[in-house]
Write a protein that holds these residues in place. Structure first.
Motif, PDB file in Angstrom:
ATOM      1  N   ASN A  64     -64.885  -3.524 -26.286  1.00  0.00           N
ATOM      2  CA  ASN A  64     -63.719  -2.933 -26.945  1.00  0.00           C
ATOM      3  C   ASN A  64     -63.598  -1.422 -26.694  1.00  0.00           C
ATOM      4  O   ASN A  64     -64.493  -0.808 -26.145  1.00  0.00           O
ATOM      5  CB  ASN A  64     -63.818  -3.224 -28.456  1.00  0.00           C
ATOM      6  CG  ASN A  64     -62.545  -2.885 -29.200  1.00  0.00           C
ATOM      7  OD1 ASN A  64     -61.443  -3.002 -28.656  1.00  0.00           O
ATOM      8  ND2 ASN A  64     -62.689  -2.471 -30.449  1.00  0.00           N
ATOM      9  N   LYS A  65     -62.468  -0.895 -27.104  1.00  0.00           N
ATOM     10  CA  LYS A  65     -62.147   0.541 -27.004  1.00  0.00           C
ATOM     11  C   LYS A  65     -62.049   0.995 -25.548  1.00  0.00           C
ATOM     12  O   LYS A  65     -62.445   2.111 -25.200  1.00  0.00           O
ATOM     13  CB  LYS A  65     -63.170   1.397 -27.786  1.00  0.00           C
ATOM     14  CG  LYS A  65     -63.334   0.947 -29.249  1.00  0.00           C
ATOM     15  CD  LYS A  65     -63.876   2.034 -30.143  1.00  0.00           C
ATOM     16  CE  LYS A  65     -64.126   1.500 -31.544  1.00  0.00           C
ATOM     17  NZ  LYS A  65     -64.596   2.505 -32.498  1.00  0.00           N
ATOM     18  N   MET A  66     -61.536   0.089 -24.702  1.00  0.00           N
ATOM     19  CA  MET A  66     -61.390   0.407 -23.285  1.00  0.00           C
ATOM     20  C   MET A  66     -60.343   1.495 -23.042  1.00  0.00           C
ATOM     21  O   MET A  66     -60.281   2.059 -21.957  1.00  0.00           O
ATOM     22  CB  MET A  66     -61.047  -0.870 -22.490  1.00  0.00           C
ATOM     23  CG  MET A  66     -62.245  -1.781 -22.244  1.00  0.00           C
ATOM     24  SD  MET A  66     -63.607  -0.970 -21.393  1.00  0.00           S
ATOM     25  CE  MET A  66     -62.844  -0.643 -19.813  1.00  0.00           C
ATOM     26  N   GLY A 107     -65.027  -2.209 -34.035  1.00  0.00           N
ATOM     27  CA  GLY A 107     -63.666  -2.726 -33.984  1.00  0.00           C
ATOM     28  C   GLY A 107     -63.463  -4.177 -34.379  1.00  0.00           C
ATOM     29  O   GLY A 107     -62.475  -4.789 -33.980  1.00  0.00           O
ATOM     30  N   LYS A 108     -64.352  -4.726 -35.204  1.00  0.00           N
ATOM     31  CA  LYS A 108     -64.229  -6.121 -35.630  1.00  0.00           C
ATOM     32  C   LYS A 108     -62.932  -6.358 -36.419  1.00  0.00           C
ATOM     33  O   LYS A 108     -62.175  -7.268 -36.102  1.00  0.00           O
ATOM     34  CB  LYS A 108     -65.413  -6.542 -36.511  1.00  0.00           C
ATOM     35  CG  LYS A 108     -66.757  -6.502 -35.804  1.00  0.00           C
ATOM     36  CD  LYS A 108     -67.887  -6.893 -36.742  1.00  0.00           C
ATOM     37  CE  LYS A 108     -68.084  -5.921 -37.890  1.00  0.00           C
ATOM     38  NZ  LYS A 108     -68.553  -4.581 -37.463  1.00  0.00           N
ATOM     39  N   THR A 109     -62.724  -5.519 -37.422  1.00  0.00           N
ATOM     40  CA  THR A 109     -61.528  -5.693 -38.247  1.00  0.00           C
ATOM     41  C   THR A 109     -60.262  -5.473 -37.424  1.00  0.00           C
ATOM     42  O   THR A 109     -59.304  -6.240 -37.525  1.00  0.00           O
ATOM     43  CB  THR A 109     -61.564  -4.726 -39.456  1.00  0.00           C
ATOM     44  OG1 THR A 109     -62.776  -4.973 -40.175  1.00  0.00           O
ATOM     45  CG2 THR A 109     -60.397  -4.936 -40.381  1.00  0.00           C
ATOM     46  N   SER A 138     -58.814  -3.658 -25.638  1.00  0.00           N
ATOM     47  CA  SER A 138     -58.583  -2.582 -26.590  1.00  0.00           C
ATOM     48  C   SER A 138     -57.876  -3.215 -27.773  1.00  0.00           C
ATOM     49  O   SER A 138     -56.741  -3.682 -27.656  1.00  0.00           O
ATOM     50  CB  SER A 138     -57.709  -1.472 -25.992  1.00  0.00           C
ATOM     51  OG  SER A 138     -57.240  -0.644 -27.040  1.00  0.00           O
ATOM     52  N   ALA A 139     -58.591  -3.282 -28.876  1.00  0.00           N
ATOM     53  CA  ALA A 139     -58.006  -3.881 -30.082  1.00  0.00           C
ATOM     54  C   ALA A 139     -56.868  -3.001 -30.564  1.00  0.00           C
ATOM     55  O   ALA A 139     -55.855  -3.478 -31.074  1.00  0.00           O
ATOM     56  CB  ALA A 139     -59.064  -4.035 -31.160  1.00  0.00           C
ATOM     57  N   LYS A 140     -57.031  -1.698 -30.344  1.00  0.00           N
ATOM     58  CA  LYS A 140     -56.046  -0.730 -30.821  1.00  0.00           C
ATOM     59  C   LYS A 140     -54.729  -0.881 -30.066  1.00  0.00           C
ATOM     60  O   LYS A 140     -53.661  -0.854 -30.661  1.00  0.00           O
ATOM     61  CB  LYS A 140     -56.605   0.670 -30.627  1.00  0.00           C
ATOM     62  CG  LYS A 140     -55.793   1.766 -31.278  1.00  0.00           C
ATOM     63  CD  LYS A 140     -56.440   3.105 -31.003  1.00  0.00           C
ATOM     64  CE  LYS A 140     -55.529   4.263 -31.373  1.00  0.00           C
ATOM     65  NZ  LYS A 140     -56.054   5.518 -30.799  1.00  0.00           N
TER      66      LYS A 140
END
Ligand code: GDP
Ligand code: MG
Length: 370
Positions: A187-189, A91-93, A223-225
């Motif tokens: 990330n992606k929690m 999830g870097k980008t 959560s980057a999303k």
């Protein structure tokens, strides 16, 4: 004019011999600290390190080095430079994009133009943070090999539904070797299978000890999303940045480091650079690698042309003579004559070295074939 040993020169410059050897290596010269180098090389090296040379007479240059460290009183606070690292698909980008969206001073309505990958945000307390988009670990390594440690803080992204993967370990190693502080972004929690505690435990094996495990590394579940906890991540970055007391002299000729560069069909060679000190101005004459150039335009992260760029600002520079490599130094010099001299000298040296090394490479080639 006399030759000087690398060690002696290093002493006069107040630099480590190994640093000079490394710089010479980057100029394609394999020498040790005990070997001598000619005066031209010495002069060039002195300039590479941002020192000045004192000329005794026209044809006799005594290499007396004035230390070109900016005096304390010229230093002003500068934004922290952050690089996001981690395993592919963690999830870097997405994080880089999401953080850009948190900028409180967004540009035009209806979203922000993603012009260059690297950008600056302004936080709620009006401090700025620079995020570098280095295209992958290779660029980071390449830059480090060139002695360009431009990153102040690394944000290590680890997907909570995956774990510590090969590139995670690689990123940890690079960060530790560079002595750069790290913040772990788990990330992606938002995923049901997210297991952040497992990540924290696994990180122990790589000497990354987060605060909740009685260590000193800050971590944050994000959560980057969904944009969760990004404010907290930014706060942690700000906190870390404060501890580092980052400063640079903005009132001098600029030094900048190439982050990436390419040949643009319409605009010619274009480099994204990070100003490390001084202020880069339109019209400035510079040397980058073996090319000289003149700043034709400076474009900021919003795609707008600006007249100048100060420390920690990532900008695009137009007006280059060629496409430089990542990690190369852009140095503003007093005039075009000087720029051409330095560039020409570097080119000759590079050619000489290539010729000298050719037979060896040829031998190696055959050995490898056997
Ligand atoms: P990179 O290779 O590290 O740059 O990873 P990307 O940002 O390209 O993300 C890889 C994939 O993970 C994409 O499909 C993203 O949509 C997804 N992804 C990134 N962050 C999150 C997150 O916080 N939650 C979820 N569910 N998916 C994410
Ligand atoms: Mg990516």
């Amino acid at each position: 004019p006399e030759a000087i040993t690398v060690g002696e020169l290093a002493k006069r410059m107040g630099e480590k011999g190994a640093q000079l050897v490394k710089a010479l290596f980057n100029m394609d010269m394999m020498v040790t600290v005990n070997q001598t180098i000619d005066q031209d090389t010495a002069e060039l090296l002195v300039e590479e390190f941002g020192h000045n040379i004192e000329r005794v007479s026209a044809d006799d240059v005594e290499i007396k080095v004035e230390q070109d460290v900016d005096p304390e009183e010229t230093l002003k606070p500068r934004p922290a430079v952050v690089t996001i690292m981690g395993h592919v698909d963690h999830g870097k980008t997405s994080l880089l994009d999401a953080l850009r969206g948190t900028n409180v001073t967004k540009g035009e309505a209806g979203g922000i133009t993603q012009h260059i990958g690297s950008y600056q945000i302004e936080t709620k307390d009006k401090t700025k943070i620079t995020f570098l988009d280095t295209p992958g670990h290779a660029a980071f390594t390449e830059m480090r090999q060139r002695g360009a440690n431009v990153t102040d803080i690394v944000v290590l992204v680890v997907a909570a539904d995956d774990g510590i993967m090969p590139q995670t370990i690689e990123a940890i190693k690079h960060t530790q070797a560079a002595g750069v502080p790290m913040i772990v972004a788990i990330n992606k929690m938002d995923k049901p299978e997210a297991n952040p505690q497992k990540i924290r435990e696994r990180l122990l094996e790589h000497e990354v000890i987060v605060e909740s495990m009685s260590g000193e590394v800050q971590d944050v579940e994000i959560s980057a999303k969904e944009g969760t906890n990004l404010d907290e991540l930014i706060e942690k970055i700000s906190l870390q940045a404060e501890l580092l007391e980052l400063k640079a002299n903005p009132d001098r000729f600029a030094d900048a480091t190439v982050i990436e560069a390419q040949l643009d069909k319409g605009r010619g060679p274009v480099a994204t650079v990070l100003v490390t000190r001084g202020t880069l101005k339109r019209g400035d004459t510079f040397v980058v690698g073996t090319e000289s150039g003149k700043v034709r335009a400076i474009v900021n992260d919003q795609g707008k042309q600006i007249k100048e760029a100060g420390p920690s600002m990532p900008v695009e520079v137009l007006g280059l003579g060629g496409v430089p490599g990542a990690g190369e130094q852009l140095t503003v010099v007093e005039n075009e004559q000087r720029a051409r001299e330095v560039a020409q000298y570097r080119r000759e040296k590079a050619t000489e070295q290539r010729t000298a090394l050719a037979p060896t490479n040829f031998d190696t080639m055959f050995t490898n074939l056997q």
